[in-house]
Scaffold this motif. Structure first.
Motif, PDB file in Angstrom:
ATOM      1  N   LYS A 110     -17.621 -17.236 -11.274  1.00 20.01           N
ATOM      2  CA  LYS A 110     -18.568 -17.071 -10.229  1.00 20.01           C
ATOM      3  C   LYS A 110     -18.978 -18.046  -8.958  1.00 20.01           C
ATOM      4  O   LYS A 110     -19.101 -18.978  -9.594  1.00 20.01           O
ATOM      5  CB  LYS A 110     -20.122 -16.651 -10.831  1.00 20.01           C
ATOM      6  N   SER A 111     -18.965 -17.850  -7.638  1.00 26.54           N
ATOM      7  CA  SER A 111     -19.116 -18.955  -6.744  1.00 26.54           C
ATOM      8  C   SER A 111     -19.554 -18.375  -5.568  1.00 26.54           C
ATOM      9  O   SER A 111     -19.540 -16.997  -5.326  1.00 26.54           O
ATOM     10  CB  SER A 111     -17.973 -19.808  -6.835  1.00 26.54           C
ATOM     11  N   ASP A 112     -19.642 -19.180  -4.631  1.00 27.49           N
ATOM     12  CA  ASP A 112     -19.713 -18.660  -3.121  1.00 27.49           C
ATOM     13  C   ASP A 112     -18.452 -18.501  -2.416  1.00 27.49           C
ATOM     14  O   ASP A 112     -18.465 -18.621  -1.102  1.00 27.49           O
ATOM     15  CB  ASP A 112     -20.621 -19.547  -2.204  1.00 27.49           C
ATOM     16  N   ILE A 113     -17.370 -18.428  -3.268  1.00 29.21           N
ATOM     17  CA  ILE A 113     -16.081 -18.234  -2.473  1.00 29.21           C
ATOM     18  C   ILE A 113     -15.961 -16.992  -1.460  1.00 29.21           C
ATOM     19  O   ILE A 113     -15.271 -17.171  -0.419  1.00 29.21           O
ATOM     20  CB  ILE A 113     -14.953 -17.982  -3.665  1.00 29.21           C
ATOM     21  N   GLY A 114     -16.616 -15.800  -2.085  1.00 31.66           N
ATOM     22  CA  GLY A 114     -16.685 -14.827  -0.942  1.00 31.66           C
ATOM     23  C   GLY A 114     -17.240 -15.152   0.429  1.00 31.66           C
ATOM     24  O   GLY A 114     -16.720 -14.719   1.215  1.00 31.66           O
ATOM     25  N   ARG A 115     -18.299 -15.716   0.262  1.00 37.68           N
ATOM     26  CA  ARG A 115     -19.023 -16.116   1.452  1.00 37.68           C
ATOM     27  C   ARG A 115     -18.025 -17.029   2.234  1.00 37.68           C
ATOM     28  O   ARG A 115     -18.258 -17.121   3.436  1.00 37.68           O
ATOM     29  CB  ARG A 115     -20.370 -16.691   1.134  1.00 37.68           C
ATOM     30  N   GLU A 125      -5.063 -16.475   8.400  1.00 40.95           N
ATOM     31  CA  GLU A 125      -5.825 -15.259   8.257  1.00 40.95           C
ATOM     32  C   GLU A 125      -5.241 -14.228   7.235  1.00 40.95           C
ATOM     33  O   GLU A 125      -5.899 -13.332   6.345  1.00 40.95           O
ATOM     34  CB  GLU A 125      -5.908 -14.459   9.633  1.00 40.95           C
ATOM     35  N   LYS A 126      -3.624 -14.279   7.120  1.00 38.41           N
ATOM     36  CA  LYS A 126      -3.450 -13.211   6.195  1.00 38.41           C
ATOM     37  C   LYS A 126      -3.419 -13.821   5.025  1.00 38.41           C
ATOM     38  O   LYS A 126      -3.638 -13.124   4.038  1.00 38.41           O
ATOM     39  CB  LYS A 126      -1.708 -13.225   6.529  1.00 38.41           C
ATOM     40  N   VAL A 127      -3.634 -15.169   4.595  1.00 37.36           N
ATOM     41  CA  VAL A 127      -3.706 -15.855   3.430  1.00 37.36           C
ATOM     42  C   VAL A 127      -5.379 -15.557   2.939  1.00 37.36           C
ATOM     43  O   VAL A 127      -5.434 -15.046   1.927  1.00 37.36           O
ATOM     44  CB  VAL A 127      -3.645 -17.394   3.470  1.00 37.36           C
ATOM     45  N   ARG A 128      -6.129 -15.436   3.970  1.00 36.21           N
ATOM     46  CA  ARG A 128      -7.563 -15.380   3.583  1.00 36.21           C
ATOM     47  C   ARG A 128      -7.817 -13.820   3.165  1.00 36.21           C
ATOM     48  O   ARG A 128      -8.331 -13.618   2.334  1.00 36.21           O
ATOM     49  CB  ARG A 128      -8.215 -15.484   4.865  1.00 36.21           C
ATOM     50  N   THR A 129      -6.925 -13.024   3.846  1.00 39.73           N
ATOM     51  CA  THR A 129      -7.027 -11.487   3.397  1.00 39.73           C
ATOM     52  C   THR A 129      -6.850 -11.278   1.961  1.00 39.73           C
ATOM     53  O   THR A 129      -7.261 -10.576   0.997  1.00 39.73           O
ATOM     54  CB  THR A 129      -6.481 -10.642   4.227  1.00 39.73           C
ATOM     55  N   GLU A 130      -5.495 -12.004   1.623  1.00 35.68           N
ATOM     56  CA  GLU A 130      -4.894 -11.928   0.394  1.00 35.68           C
ATOM     57  C   GLU A 130      -5.965 -12.469  -0.603  1.00 35.68           C
ATOM     58  O   GLU A 130      -6.025 -11.977  -1.833  1.00 35.68           O
ATOM     59  CB  GLU A 130      -3.503 -12.647   0.290  1.00 35.68           C
ATOM     60  N   LEU A 131      -6.690 -13.445  -0.445  1.00 37.67           N
ATOM     61  CA  LEU A 131      -7.468 -14.217  -1.358  1.00 37.67           C
ATOM     62  C   LEU A 131      -8.656 -13.450  -1.450  1.00 37.67           C
ATOM     63  O   LEU A 131      -9.349 -13.298  -2.670  1.00 37.67           O
ATOM     64  CB  LEU A 131      -7.807 -15.799  -0.819  1.00 37.67           C
ATOM     65  N   ALA A 132      -9.190 -12.889  -0.461  1.00 38.59           N
ATOM     66  CA  ALA A 132     -10.554 -12.160  -0.332  1.00 38.59           C
ATOM     67  C   ALA A 132     -10.301 -10.935  -1.346  1.00 38.59           C
ATOM     68  O   ALA A 132     -11.091 -10.406  -1.864  1.00 38.59           O
ATOM     69  CB  ALA A 132     -10.882 -11.492   0.579  1.00 38.59           C
ATOM     70  N   SER A 133      -8.759 -10.520  -1.720  1.00 37.07           N
ATOM     71  CA  SER A 133      -8.622  -9.094  -2.391  1.00 37.07           C
ATOM     72  C   SER A 133      -8.541  -9.445  -3.894  1.00 37.07           C
ATOM     73  O   SER A 133      -8.512  -8.472  -4.657  1.00 37.07           O
ATOM     74  CB  SER A 133      -7.377  -8.588  -1.802  1.00 37.07           C
ATOM     75  N   LYS A 134      -8.626 -10.556  -4.169  1.00 37.53           N
ATOM     76  CA  LYS A 134      -8.630 -11.054  -5.497  1.00 37.53           C
ATOM     77  C   LYS A 134     -10.088 -11.761  -6.082  1.00 37.53           C
ATOM     78  O   LYS A 134     -10.401 -12.665  -5.447  1.00 37.53           O
ATOM     79  CB  LYS A 134      -7.562 -12.087  -5.758  1.00 37.53           C
ATOM     80  N   PRO A 135     -10.558 -11.146  -6.790  1.00 39.46           N
ATOM     81  CA  PRO A 135     -11.895 -11.851  -7.756  1.00 39.46           C
ATOM     82  C   PRO A 135     -11.496 -13.525  -8.188  1.00 39.46           C
ATOM     83  O   PRO A 135     -10.516 -13.456  -8.642  1.00 39.46           O
ATOM     84  CB  PRO A 135     -12.215 -10.983  -8.624  1.00 39.46           C
ATOM     85  N   LEU A 149     -14.978 -17.507   2.223  1.00 37.38           N
ATOM     86  CA  LEU A 149     -13.827 -16.666   2.951  1.00 37.38           C
ATOM     87  C   LEU A 149     -14.315 -15.894   4.181  1.00 37.38           C
ATOM     88  O   LEU A 149     -13.515 -15.941   5.177  1.00 37.38           O
ATOM     89  CB  LEU A 149     -13.331 -15.607   1.976  1.00 37.38           C
ATOM     90  N   ASP A 150     -15.519 -15.431   3.986  1.00 34.19           N
ATOM     91  CA  ASP A 150     -16.093 -14.636   5.200  1.00 34.19           C
ATOM     92  C   ASP A 150     -16.190 -15.470   6.347  1.00 34.19           C
ATOM     93  O   ASP A 150     -16.010 -15.312   7.610  1.00 34.19           O
ATOM     94  CB  ASP A 150     -17.347 -13.997   5.131  1.00 34.19           C
ATOM     95  N   GLY A 151     -16.788 -16.684   5.838  1.00 31.94           N
ATOM     96  CA  GLY A 151     -17.071 -17.643   7.234  1.00 31.94           C
ATOM     97  C   GLY A 151     -15.632 -18.276   7.562  1.00 31.94           C
ATOM     98  O   GLY A 151     -15.517 -18.619   8.668  1.00 31.94           O
ATOM     99  N   ALA A 152     -14.775 -18.435   6.748  1.00 32.42           N
ATOM    100  CA  ALA A 152     -13.313 -18.815   7.262  1.00 32.42           C
ATOM    101  C   ALA A 152     -12.852 -17.923   8.284  1.00 32.42           C
ATOM    102  O   ALA A 152     -11.816 -18.356   9.350  1.00 32.42           O
ATOM    103  CB  ALA A 152     -12.416 -19.027   6.123  1.00 32.42           C
ATOM    104  N   LYS A 153     -13.071 -16.639   8.260  1.00 32.00           N
ATOM    105  CA  LYS A 153     -12.467 -15.560   9.125  1.00 32.00           C
ATOM    106  C   LYS A 153     -13.034 -15.871  10.639  1.00 32.00           C
ATOM    107  O   LYS A 153     -12.442 -15.749  11.317  1.00 32.00           O
ATOM    108  CB  LYS A 153     -12.977 -14.152   8.733  1.00 32.00           C
ATOM    109  N   ASN A 154     -14.454 -16.262  10.721  1.00 25.44           N
ATOM    110  CA  ASN A 154     -15.038 -16.470  11.682  1.00 25.44           C
ATOM    111  C   ASN A 154     -14.631 -17.992  12.568  1.00 25.44           C
ATOM    112  O   ASN A 154     -14.285 -18.160  13.783  1.00 25.44           O
ATOM    113  CB  ASN A 154     -16.517 -16.714  11.587  1.00 25.44           C
ATOM    114  N   VAL A 155     -14.166 -18.876  11.597  1.00 27.97           N
ATOM    115  CA  VAL A 155     -13.645 -20.007  11.943  1.00 27.97           C
ATOM    116  C   VAL A 155     -12.331 -20.035  12.574  1.00 27.97           C
ATOM    117  O   VAL A 155     -12.052 -20.394  13.598  1.00 27.97           O
ATOM    118  CB  VAL A 155     -13.434 -21.148  11.008  1.00 27.97           C
ATOM    119  N   LEU A 156     -11.515 -19.150  11.808  1.00 29.01           N
ATOM    120  CA  LEU A 156      -9.962 -18.775  12.340  1.00 29.01           C
ATOM    121  C   LEU A 156     -10.014 -18.108  13.731  1.00 29.01           C
ATOM    122  O   LEU A 156      -9.315 -18.168  14.494  1.00 29.01           O
ATOM    123  CB  LEU A 156      -9.445 -17.921  11.476  1.00 29.01           C
ATOM    124  N   VAL A 157     -10.868 -17.003  14.138  1.00 26.83           N
ATOM    125  CA  VAL A 157     -10.965 -16.520  15.195  1.00 26.83           C
ATOM    126  C   VAL A 157     -11.497 -17.532  16.297  1.00 26.83           C
ATOM    127  O   VAL A 157     -10.846 -17.403  17.409  1.00 26.83           O
ATOM    128  CB  VAL A 157     -12.349 -15.144  15.146  1.00 26.83           C
TER     129      VAL A 157
END
Length: 256
Positions: A168-173, A154-164, A175-183
C-alpha cells in the motif's frame, strides 16, 4: 478576537480540503522501493528537466546572431528577424546577395558582385546565421525526440497503473500525477520545437532580399508592416525530418 479565530479556522479548513499536487507534479521523484515504479518516475522527472531547459537553449541559439547584428544578446526573435532583414538589404545594396539553404545542412550563401569592403561584414553574418540555424534545428530535433519519449513513458505508465503495487502506498496518486506531467512535457516540447523551427524559416525569408516584413507576416499574421520590397530566390524547403513547418499559432516570442 472571536471573528479572527473564525476566519483563521475557515482558512485552515479550506486549505485542508484543497487538493494538493502529487510529489512528481511538484518536481520531486517519488521513492517507492519498487524498481519498476522508481525507474519510471525518475525517467519522467529527467524528461521534464530536459524540456524545461528548452526555452533557454532556444534563446541561446540567437545570441551570436544578435551580436553580429549589433543587438543586445537577449533580443527577441522578432527583433532579430527585423535586424537580419535590414542587414540583408544593406548588403544587397552593396552587391552581396544572401541565400539560406537548410538542406542537406544549414549554410548561408553570400554571392558578392559589389564593391570591396562588404566581404568582412557578410562573412561575420554568415558564421553567426549558420550557428544560430544549426542550434535551432538541433533543438527542434531534440524536442521531437522528447515528444516520442513522452508517448513511450505514457504507455509504461498505463501498464504500471493496471497492476496493483506490492504494498500500500501513494503509487496510484503519483501515477495519475505523472500523466499530467507527461502531457505538460509534450506540450512544451511541441511549442519550443515549433518556435525554433519558425525562427529558422523566418530567418531564411528575411535574408533573401531583406524582406523581414514578409517573414514576420508569415509567422504572425497582421503584425508586420506592409512589405517594401521582395523578390529573389525562395529559400530551400526543409526536407522531412530536418525542420518542421512553423506552428499555426504565434507565440509571445513573435509579438512586437
Amino acid at each position: 478576537m472571536a471573528r479572527a479565530l473564525v476566519v483563521a479556522t475557515s482558512l485552515a479548513l479550506a486549505s485542508g480540503c484543497a487538493p494538493s499536487l502529487s510529489q512528481i507534479e511538484r518536481g520531486q521523484t517519488p521513492a517507492t522501493k519498487e524498481a519498476a515504479y522508481d525507474d519510471f518516475f525518475k525517467a519522467v522527472i529527467d524528461l521534464r528537466t530536459e524540456v524545461d531547459r528548452a526555452e533557454a537553449d532556444r534563446k541561446a541559439a540567437r545570441v551570436e546572431l544578435a551580436k553580429a547584428l549589433g543587438l543586445a544578446e537577449d533580443a527577441d526573435a522578432m527583433r532579430a528577424l527585423e535586424a537580419a532583414g535590414e542587414r540583408a538589404k544593406k548588403l544587397q545594396g552593396a552587391g552581396t546577395a544572401l541565400h539560406l539553404e537548410l538542406t542537406p545542412e544549414a549554410r548561408l550563401l553570400a554571392t558578392r558582385k559589389g564593391r570591396p569592403g562588404a566581404e568582412g561584414e557578410a562573412e561575420a553574418l554568415v558564421k553567426a546565421v549558420e550557428q544560430s540555424v544549426k542550434s535551432s534545428l538541433d533543438l527542434t530535433r531534440r524536442m521531437r525526440g522528447i515528444e516520442v519519449r513522452a508517448r513511450d513513458l505514457e504507455k509504461v505508465r498505463t501498464e504500471l497503473a493496471s497492476k496493483p503495487p506490492a504494498q500500500k502506498s501513494d503509487i496510484g496518486r503519483e501515477l495519475d500525477g505523472a500523466k499530467n506531467v507527461l502531457v505538460d512535457v509534450s506540450e512544451k516540447a511541441a511549442s519550443q520545437g515549433g518556435l525554433a523551427s519558425s525562427f529558422v524559416v523566418g530567418l531564411a525569408l528575411a535574408l533573401e532580399t531583406g524582406a523581414a516584413d514578409s517573414a514576420i507576416a508569415k509567422l504572425v499574421p497582421g503584425k508586420a508592416r506592409p512589405a517594401g520590397g521582395g523578390g529573389g530566390r525562395p529559400a530551400a524547403a526543409p526536407a522531412p525530418g530536418n525542420a518542421p513547418p512553423p506552428p499555426s499559432k504565434p507565440s509571445e516570442d513573435f509579438e512586437p
